[in-house]
Design a protein around this motif. Sequence first.
Motif, mmCIF file in Angstrom:
data_model
loop_
_atom_site.group_PDB
_atom_site.id
_atom_site.type_symbol
_atom_site.label_atom_id
_atom_site.label_comp_id
_atom_site.label_asym_id
_atom_site.label_seq_id
_atom_site.Cartn_x
_atom_site.Cartn_y
_atom_site.Cartn_z
ATOM 1 N N ASP A 1 0.895 -1.155 0.000
ATOM 2 C CA ASP A 1 0.000 0.000 0.000
ATOM 3 C C ASP A 1 0.929 1.199 0.000
ATOM 4 O O ASP A 1 1.950 1.202 0.688
ATOM 5 C CB ASP A 1 -0.863 0.043 1.252
ATOM 6 N N HIS B 1 -4.072 1.160 -2.917
ATOM 7 C CA HIS B 1 -4.251 -0.024 -2.079
ATOM 8 C C HIS B 1 -4.409 -1.249 -2.957
ATOM 9 O O HIS B 1 -5.144 -1.205 -3.937
ATOM 10 C CB HIS B 1 -5.517 0.090 -1.215
ATOM 11 N N TRP B 2 -3.750 -2.317 -2.605
ATOM 12 C CA TRP B 2 -4.047 -3.581 -3.247
ATOM 13 C C TRP B 2 -5.300 -4.135 -2.598
ATOM 14 O O TRP B 2 -5.677 -3.716 -1.508
ATOM 15 C CB TRP B 2 -2.881 -4.550 -3.156
ATOM 16 N N ASN B 3 -5.965 -5.050 -3.265
ATOM 17 C CA ASN B 3 -7.177 -5.635 -2.698
ATOM 18 C C ASN B 3 -7.053 -7.157 -2.643
ATOM 19 O O ASN B 3 -6.089 -7.733 -3.153
ATOM 20 C CB ASN B 3 -8.427 -5.189 -3.470
ATOM 21 N N LEU C 1 -5.838 -8.389 4.090
ATOM 22 C CA LEU C 1 -7.161 -8.160 3.496
ATOM 23 C C LEU C 1 -7.957 -9.440 3.287
ATOM 24 O O LEU C 1 -8.941 -9.451 2.570
ATOM 25 C CB LEU C 1 -7.043 -7.401 2.163
#
Length: 83
Positions: free
Chosen positions: A28, A38-40, A68
């Motif tokens: 991030d 942001h990665w998800n 996450l």
Amino acid sequence: LLINDRNDNGYFTHGIPSATNIIDKLYDSLSPTGNIWHWNATMLLARINQGKSVIHHLGHANYNYMMLLYTGDFNNTNFFTPT
């Protein structure tokens, strides 16, 4: 300190050699313009399912949440079977 040989902060570490391993990093981040990226969970699962052999998570977590992903996300549907 986990990648290549390092001599930081007064101690030596012999990490994973980048010359013979593909090192993929996912952060991030805050750009110089103030944009936050942001990665998800979908992106993370896709990268894991590409065949990553080591995952080093440095971040917040609790008993049912990490990177996450929730405990229920760890199932055969989300992770490909190793061959």
